[in-house]
Motif scaffolding. Structure first.
Motif, PDB file in Angstrom:
ATOM      1  N   ASP A   1     -51.387 -25.129  46.410  1.00  0.00           N
ATOM      2  CA  ASP A   1     -50.166 -24.661  45.742  1.00  0.00           C
ATOM      3  C   ASP A   1     -48.972 -24.989  46.627  1.00  0.00           C
ATOM      4  O   ASP A   1     -48.728 -24.342  47.644  1.00  0.00           O
ATOM      5  CB  ASP A   1     -50.257 -23.155  45.496  1.00  0.00           C
ATOM      6  CG  ASP A   1     -49.123 -22.627  44.634  1.00  0.00           C
ATOM      7  OD1 ASP A   1     -47.992 -23.140  44.764  1.00  0.00           O
ATOM      8  OD2 ASP A   1     -49.363 -21.703  43.843  1.00  0.00           O
ATOM      9  N   GLU A   2     -48.224 -25.999  46.226  1.00  0.00           N
ATOM     10  CA  GLU A   2     -47.096 -26.479  47.033  1.00  0.00           C
ATOM     11  C   GLU A   2     -46.032 -25.397  47.236  1.00  0.00           C
ATOM     12  O   GLU A   2     -45.531 -25.191  48.343  1.00  0.00           O
ATOM     13  CB  GLU A   2     -46.495 -27.703  46.345  1.00  0.00           C
ATOM     14  CG  GLU A   2     -45.350 -28.358  47.073  1.00  0.00           C
ATOM     15  CD  GLU A   2     -44.790 -29.519  46.279  1.00  0.00           C
ATOM     16  OE1 GLU A   2     -43.602 -29.462  45.927  1.00  0.00           O
ATOM     17  OE2 GLU A   2     -45.534 -30.470  46.005  1.00  0.00           O
ATOM     18  N   LYS A   3     -45.680 -24.694  46.156  1.00  0.00           N
ATOM     19  CA  LYS A   3     -44.651 -23.659  46.252  1.00  0.00           C
ATOM     20  C   LYS A   3     -45.103 -22.511  47.146  1.00  0.00           C
ATOM     21  O   LYS A   3     -44.331 -22.010  47.974  1.00  0.00           O
ATOM     22  CB  LYS A   3     -44.305 -23.118  44.868  1.00  0.00           C
ATOM     23  CG  LYS A   3     -43.205 -22.059  44.878  1.00  0.00           C
ATOM     24  CD  LYS A   3     -42.888 -21.566  43.487  1.00  0.00           C
ATOM     25  CE  LYS A   3     -41.730 -20.550  43.538  1.00  0.00           C
ATOM     26  NZ  LYS A   3     -42.018 -19.385  44.401  1.00  0.00           N
ATOM     27  N   ALA A   4     -46.358 -22.103  46.996  1.00  0.00           N
ATOM     28  CA  ALA A   4     -46.860 -21.008  47.820  1.00  0.00           C
ATOM     29  C   ALA A   4     -46.868 -21.389  49.295  1.00  0.00           C
ATOM     30  O   ALA A   4     -46.574 -20.566  50.164  1.00  0.00           O
ATOM     31  CB  ALA A   4     -48.267 -20.611  47.360  1.00  0.00           C
ATOM     32  N   LEU A   5     -47.203 -22.659  49.601  1.00  0.00           N
ATOM     33  CA  LEU A   5     -47.176 -23.108  50.991  1.00  0.00           C
ATOM     34  C   LEU A   5     -45.751 -23.095  51.539  1.00  0.00           C
ATOM     35  O   LEU A   5     -45.514 -22.701  52.686  1.00  0.00           O
ATOM     36  CB  LEU A   5     -47.763 -24.507  51.112  1.00  0.00           C
ATOM     37  CG  LEU A   5     -49.288 -24.618  51.048  1.00  0.00           C
ATOM     38  CD1 LEU A   5     -49.709 -26.082  51.018  1.00  0.00           C
ATOM     39  CD2 LEU A   5     -49.930 -23.904  52.215  1.00  0.00           C
ATOM     40  N   ALA A   6     -44.789 -23.532  50.717  1.00  0.00           N
ATOM     41  CA  ALA A   6     -43.391 -23.526  51.149  1.00  0.00           C
ATOM     42  C   ALA A   6     -42.947 -22.093  51.459  1.00  0.00           C
ATOM     43  O   ALA A   6     -42.278 -21.837  52.474  1.00  0.00           O
ATOM     44  CB  ALA A   6     -42.504 -24.138  50.078  1.00  0.00           C
ATOM     45  N   ASP A   7     -43.340 -21.142  50.619  1.00  0.00           N
ATOM     46  CA  ASP A   7     -42.980 -19.743  50.854  1.00  0.00           C
ATOM     47  C   ASP A   7     -43.641 -19.210  52.116  1.00  0.00           C
ATOM     48  O   ASP A   7     -43.013 -18.503  52.919  1.00  0.00           O
ATOM     49  CB  ASP A   7     -43.402 -18.881  49.651  1.00  0.00           C
ATOM     50  CG  ASP A   7     -42.587 -19.177  48.399  1.00  0.00           C
ATOM     51  OD1 ASP A   7     -41.496 -19.782  48.538  1.00  0.00           O
ATOM     52  OD2 ASP A   7     -43.039 -18.817  47.304  1.00  0.00           O
ATOM     53  N   ARG A   8     -44.904 -19.566  52.308  1.00  0.00           N
ATOM     54  CA  ARG A   8     -45.638 -19.062  53.474  1.00  0.00           C
ATOM     55  C   ARG A   8     -45.037 -19.573  54.781  1.00  0.00           C
ATOM     56  O   ARG A   8     -44.948 -18.836  55.767  1.00  0.00           O
ATOM     57  CB  ARG A   8     -47.112 -19.473  53.381  1.00  0.00           C
ATOM     58  CG  ARG A   8     -47.956 -19.003  54.574  1.00  0.00           C
ATOM     59  CD  ARG A   8     -49.404 -19.358  54.384  1.00  0.00           C
ATOM     60  NE  ARG A   8     -49.979 -18.614  53.281  1.00  0.00           N
ATOM     61  CZ  ARG A   8     -50.436 -17.360  53.399  1.00  0.00           C
ATOM     62  NH1 ARG A   8     -50.353 -16.735  54.551  1.00  0.00           N
ATOM     63  NH2 ARG A   8     -50.972 -16.762  52.366  1.00  0.00           N
ATOM     64  N   PHE A   9     -44.632 -20.843  54.786  1.00  0.00           N
ATOM     65  CA  PHE A   9     -44.084 -21.420  56.009  1.00  0.00           C
ATOM     66  C   PHE A   9     -42.578 -21.216  56.131  1.00  0.00           C
ATOM     67  O   PHE A   9     -41.978 -21.605  57.130  1.00  0.00           O
ATOM     68  CB  PHE A   9     -44.408 -22.916  56.080  1.00  0.00           C
ATOM     69  CG  PHE A   9     -45.828 -23.204  56.471  1.00  0.00           C
ATOM     70  CD1 PHE A   9     -46.198 -23.284  57.805  1.00  0.00           C
ATOM     71  CD2 PHE A   9     -46.805 -23.375  55.509  1.00  0.00           C
ATOM     72  CE1 PHE A   9     -47.499 -23.540  58.179  1.00  0.00           C
ATOM     73  CE2 PHE A   9     -48.118 -23.633  55.861  1.00  0.00           C
ATOM     74  CZ  PHE A   9     -48.469 -23.711  57.192  1.00  0.00           C
ATOM     75  N   GLY A  10     -41.965 -20.637  55.119  1.00  0.00           N
ATOM     76  CA  GLY A  10     -40.532 -20.360  55.180  1.00  0.00           C
ATOM     77  C   GLY A  10     -39.691 -21.617  55.175  1.00  0.00           C
ATOM     78  O   GLY A  10     -38.674 -21.690  55.879  1.00  0.00           O
ATOM     79  N   VAL A  11     -40.116 -22.611  54.381  1.00  0.00           N
ATOM     80  CA  VAL A  11     -39.390 -23.879  54.321  1.00  0.00           C
ATOM     81  C   VAL A  11     -39.179 -24.249  52.850  1.00  0.00           C
ATOM     82  O   VAL A  11     -39.726 -23.620  51.945  1.00  0.00           O
ATOM     83  CB  VAL A  11     -40.175 -25.007  55.025  1.00  0.00           C
ATOM     84  CG1 VAL A  11     -40.329 -24.709  56.505  1.00  0.00           C
ATOM     85  CG2 VAL A  11     -41.531 -25.235  54.365  1.00  0.00           C
ATOM     86  N   SER A  12     -38.389 -25.293  52.628  1.00  0.00           N
ATOM     87  CA  SER A  12     -38.249 -25.824  51.275  1.00  0.00           C
ATOM     88  C   SER A  12     -39.508 -26.607  50.930  1.00  0.00           C
ATOM     89  O   SER A  12     -40.381 -26.831  51.777  1.00  0.00           O
ATOM     90  CB  SER A  12     -37.018 -26.728  51.182  1.00  0.00           C
ATOM     91  OG  SER A  12     -37.244 -27.919  51.907  1.00  0.00           O
TER      92      SER A  12
END
Length: 232
Positions: free
Chosen positions: A38-49
């Motif tokens: 899940d690309e969006k979930a990974l972005a949220d987890r790492f605090g990045v765009s």
């Protein structure tokens, strides 16, 4: 799956940090073949765009570790049987080169260390200590890579071993495989200690081929595999 989160920092390092975390998860078995990413979930987890996440995933796709299919999603690459066989053939030859070079180049101290390491893997295997065996096996192979003195070959071996990580774990789960693998290590090291380059190469080939036989056994009696998960 738990991925280590990164703090905000140099933007150029963000894709590499994400890629490195995903690589570790694949190698450790936290990410399994077929798992959805899940690309969006990974972005949220790492605090990045999403941009650095996409860059990391594109790099992993180029390494054949994830598969990106437009409108279908992103999944950890699940190689077909024919691809696994091809990778094993390549790995057997590259690992044979490593063993041959070790027999030619290792100094006495390195050879003594190889004997201690193979003894440690043998003890762990005899005790049925899967975790201990994997630790000692990692040390064993790292010593080979250092001793062969050829970083180009080692880089190719590492990449193939990473692509085969899930497969190698399944093979080690087979009854008696730890013990037979430890004996195969003994044959490799005995040849290295004797400075017999061709015998070392052949012993390593046979070690990898034995994994191929175990793979064939898995195909004949496949275990039920869990459904693909979504990685967040």
């Amino acid at each position: 799956m738990q991925l280590e989160e990164t703090s905000a920092g140099d933007a150029t390092s963000q894709p590499e940090r994400i890629r490195s975390a995903l690589l570790q998860a694949i190698e450790a078995g936290e990410l399994l073949p077929g798992d959805a990413v899940d690309e969006k979930a990974l972005a949220d987890r790492f605090g990045v765009s999403r941009t650095p996440v996409r860059e990391a995933l594109l790099t992993l796709a180029a390494q054949h570790l994830v598969r990106i299919v437009p409108r279908s999603g992103i999944h950890v690459h699940a190689p077909a049987a024919s691809e696994l066989v091809s990778m094993l053939e390549a790995l057997s030859e590259l690992e044979a080169v490593v063993a041959r070079l070790c027999a030619l180049r290792m100094d006495p101290e390195q050879r003594d260390r190889m004997q201690r390491l193979t003894e440690a893997t043998r003890h762990a295997a005899a005790a049925g200590d899967r975790h201990g065996y994997e630790t000692e096996n990692q040390h064993f192979h790292e010593a080979l890579y250092e001793g062969c003195g050829n970083p180009v070959v080692v880089e190719q071996v590492r990449q193939l071993r990473l692509r085969l990580a899930a497969f190698r774990r399944r093979v080690r789960d087979q009854p008696g495989r730890l013990q037979s693998a430890a004996m195969e290590h003994d044959a490799v090291v005995a040849a290295i200690v004797d400075s017999d380059a061709e015998r070392a190469a052949q012993a390593m080939r046979e070690h990898i081929i034995a994994k191929g036989r175990a793979f064939a056994d898995m195909l004949l009696a496949p275990a039920s595999a869990p459904a693909g998960r979504t990685v967040r």
